[in-house]
Design an enzyme around this catalytic site. Sequence first.
Site, mmCIF file in Angstrom:
data_model
loop_
_atom_site.group_PDB
_atom_site.id
_atom_site.type_symbol
_atom_site.label_atom_id
_atom_site.label_comp_id
_atom_site.label_asym_id
_atom_site.label_seq_id
_atom_site.Cartn_x
_atom_site.Cartn_y
_atom_site.Cartn_z
ATOM 1 N N LYS A 134 0.841 -1.216 0.000
ATOM 2 C CA LYS A 134 0.000 0.000 0.000
ATOM 3 C C LYS A 134 0.869 1.255 0.000
ATOM 4 O O LYS A 134 0.637 2.179 -0.782
ATOM 5 C CB LYS A 134 -0.897 -0.002 1.249
ATOM 6 C CG LYS A 134 -1.550 1.340 1.534
ATOM 7 C CD LYS A 134 -2.428 1.306 2.774
ATOM 8 C CE LYS A 134 -1.781 1.759 4.053
ATOM 9 N NZ LYS A 134 -1.471 3.193 4.165
ATOM 10 N N ARG A 155 0.803 14.172 12.937
ATOM 11 C CA ARG A 155 1.164 14.015 11.531
ATOM 12 C C ARG A 155 1.245 15.339 10.755
ATOM 13 O O ARG A 155 0.505 15.572 9.795
ATOM 14 C CB ARG A 155 0.220 13.027 10.843
ATOM 15 C CG ARG A 155 0.158 11.709 11.587
ATOM 16 C CD ARG A 155 -0.410 10.611 10.767
ATOM 17 N NE ARG A 155 0.578 10.018 9.902
ATOM 18 C CZ ARG A 155 0.359 8.935 9.178
ATOM 19 N NH1 ARG A 155 -0.796 8.342 9.207
ATOM 20 N NH2 ARG A 155 1.310 8.441 8.418
ATOM 21 N N PRO A 156 2.148 16.211 11.188
ATOM 22 C CA PRO A 156 2.305 17.487 10.481
ATOM 23 C C PRO A 156 2.952 17.296 9.104
ATOM 24 O O PRO A 156 3.444 16.204 8.791
ATOM 25 C CB PRO A 156 3.245 18.275 11.403
ATOM 26 C CG PRO A 156 3.994 17.239 12.162
ATOM 27 C CD PRO A 156 3.105 16.024 12.272
ATOM 28 N N ASP A 172 4.456 0.665 11.998
ATOM 29 C CA ASP A 172 3.241 0.060 11.441
ATOM 30 C C ASP A 172 3.033 -1.392 11.876
ATOM 31 O O ASP A 172 2.007 -1.993 11.547
ATOM 32 C CB ASP A 172 3.275 0.131 9.904
ATOM 33 C CG ASP A 172 2.909 1.517 9.394
ATOM 34 O OD1 ASP A 172 2.559 2.380 10.212
ATOM 35 O OD2 ASP A 172 2.979 1.732 8.168
HETATM 36 C C1 UD1 Z 1 4.749 6.727 6.195
HETATM 37 C C2 UD1 Z 1 3.817 5.557 6.015
HETATM 38 C C3 UD1 Z 1 3.204 5.161 7.336
HETATM 39 C C4 UD1 Z 1 4.312 4.882 8.335
HETATM 40 C C5 UD1 Z 1 5.266 6.073 8.429
HETATM 41 C C6 UD1 Z 1 6.468 5.813 9.333
HETATM 42 C C7 UD1 Z 1 2.931 5.849 3.772
HETATM 43 C C8 UD1 Z 1 1.723 6.060 2.939
HETATM 44 N N1 UD1 Z 1 2.768 5.902 5.090
HETATM 45 O O1 UD1 Z 1 3.965 7.804 6.666
HETATM 46 O O2 UD1 Z 1 2.426 3.987 7.128
HETATM 47 O O3 UD1 Z 1 3.713 4.690 9.594
HETATM 48 O O4 UD1 Z 1 5.758 6.395 7.122
HETATM 49 O O5 UD1 Z 1 7.202 4.734 8.873
HETATM 50 O O6 UD1 Z 1 4.017 5.579 3.283
HETATM 51 N N2 UD1 Z 1 6.903 14.353 10.708
HETATM 52 C C9 UD1 Z 1 6.952 15.698 11.025
HETATM 53 N N3 UD1 Z 1 6.759 16.614 10.015
HETATM 54 C C10 UD1 Z 1 6.521 16.238 8.720
HETATM 55 C C11 UD1 Z 1 6.484 14.854 8.406
HETATM 56 C C12 UD1 Z 1 6.671 13.935 9.428
HETATM 57 O O7 UD1 Z 1 7.145 16.081 12.163
HETATM 58 O O8 UD1 Z 1 6.377 17.108 7.848
HETATM 59 C C13 UD1 Z 1 7.114 13.343 11.765
HETATM 60 C C14 UD1 Z 1 5.851 12.521 12.015
HETATM 61 O O9 UD1 Z 1 4.977 13.162 12.936
HETATM 62 C C15 UD1 Z 1 6.438 11.244 12.569
HETATM 63 C C16 UD1 Z 1 7.731 11.092 11.774
HETATM 64 O O10 UD1 Z 1 8.049 12.386 11.298
HETATM 65 O O11 UD1 Z 1 6.765 11.388 13.909
HETATM 66 C C17 UD1 Z 1 7.659 10.109 10.637
HETATM 67 O O12 UD1 Z 1 6.631 10.458 9.751
HETATM 68 P P1 UD1 Z 1 6.716 10.128 8.187
HETATM 69 O O13 UD1 Z 1 7.889 9.263 7.911
HETATM 70 O O14 UD1 Z 1 6.596 11.403 7.436
HETATM 71 O O15 UD1 Z 1 5.417 9.276 7.962
HETATM 72 P P2 UD1 Z 1 4.492 9.290 6.691
HETATM 73 O O16 UD1 Z 1 5.305 9.529 5.464
HETATM 74 O O17 UD1 Z 1 3.324 10.162 6.958
#
Ligand code: UD1
Length: 417
Positions: A22, A121-122, A305
């Site tokens: 996915k 999730r920012p 996950d």
């Molecule tokens: C992706 C996955 C999700 C998985 C996650 C972590 C997809 C569709 N989803 O989500 O299933 O749980 O990776 O392996 O691929 N963060 C910030 N600012 C941002 C972006 C992220 O602070 O702009 C923080 C998040 O709150 C979190 C961490 O960074 O603590 C990791 O998030 P991220 O790797 O971005 O997760 P996703 O890409 O949303």
Amino acid sequence: MASFVIGGGNKLAGSMEIKSAKNSVLVLMSASILTQEKVVLHNCPDITDVHKMLDILASLGCKVSFVGGDIQIVSPTHLKTEINQALASSLRSSIFLLGALLSRTNKGKFAYPGGCNIGARPVDIHLDGLRKLGVRIEEGQDYILCDSKRAKSGYVKLALPSVGATENLIMASVFLQGKTIIENCAMEPEIVDLQDMLVQMGAKIKGGGTYRIEIEGVDSLHGVDFTPIPDRIVAGTYIIATAMTGGEVDLGNVRAAHLDSLISKMPKYTCNFIYKDDRIIVQSGGRHTNARLVETWYYPYFPTDLQTQFLALQSIGKGVCMIVENIFEARYSAALELVKMGADIIVRDRVAVVRGVPKLNGRDVWASDLRGGASLVLGGLVADGDTIVHDIFHIDRGYEDMAKVLQGLGADIKRIE
Ligand code: UD1
């Protein structure tokens, strides 16, 4: 609303095939708009997140189809640049369209993305990275307006190795003249998959899967026929299910290397793994001894996950396990439901302490996010009596027909609408 009714106690046995991931498919679907030629993705899971992404792509003007696991996308000459707010807020992964849309059209209007209730999730890291490449961004109350007419290649160091931000920045840079360097990248297999597909489309990218990715801008990309990587989280969920029920399951289309961090924490004496080409056979029997400590972290460490499914496994083992969730702050909602089923779990902030109990009891429980919902199904498979898992629309987001898959392995589970 739909629920699963599960009669606990059956051992899982048989074989199953894992579909494409996915978390890769959704990103590759976004990347498809980087060309006007046809993009075909094979072996895709029939899950609601994929359908939502197809709806979003169709709303932008793409021709889309999804038949027999194959997704076909053809993007039009004039793509729309605004993503419908209702669609965007229903799918967190809509944010992946940001980089691709800017590359194609130089502008985009986005709603803040929706998704699982697992934390704040920012998207600040995505936006900071784009700003460093010269994208002008206006953040409104409920929208993000981007203009990339003046964007140029450059250097971006991510504040955290965010998976989504890494993917967005790769897609935003494929056409920028010169070399773009992204450091502190996420190293997840899904990043490598994105690089592989884009390179097959004619992009010049290297370093996917490492700390530093380099993108050399090209003028255009062409169509591609691509099979995304297998879903390591779905595979991990069924590995844990097999271990919990004491069964034997042969999983096909898996990459053992992607599951290393899970398998290294699986019970040593009661759970055996046999590896053959792209298959893993899981053999399990007897009550296991719990792991002492599991901490989630960025790939290649233990994936967030799989944290709550692992918590379900620990709830019926022998001994005490401490789980630390370092990625998302609100990922223990299923723990409260497992406690209703008799599990002994204490949660404080990011830490869960699980003292294994000999058995769980069937209860009415409510899924409140995708992976947490899956862990309740796992609890139901081993509980005494019937478990009803409500609100399984969360589970449908990421697991194709979970009831049918588990029935195929001998579980007593049915879906009621
Ligand atoms: C992706 C996955 C999700 C998985 C996650 C972590 C997809 C569709 N989803 O989500 O299933 O749980 O990776 O392996 O691929 N963060 C910030 N600012 C941002 C972006 C992220 O602070 O702009 C923080 C998040 O709150 C979190 C961490 O960074 O603590 C990791 O998030 P991220 O790797 O971005 O997760 P996703 O890409 O949303």
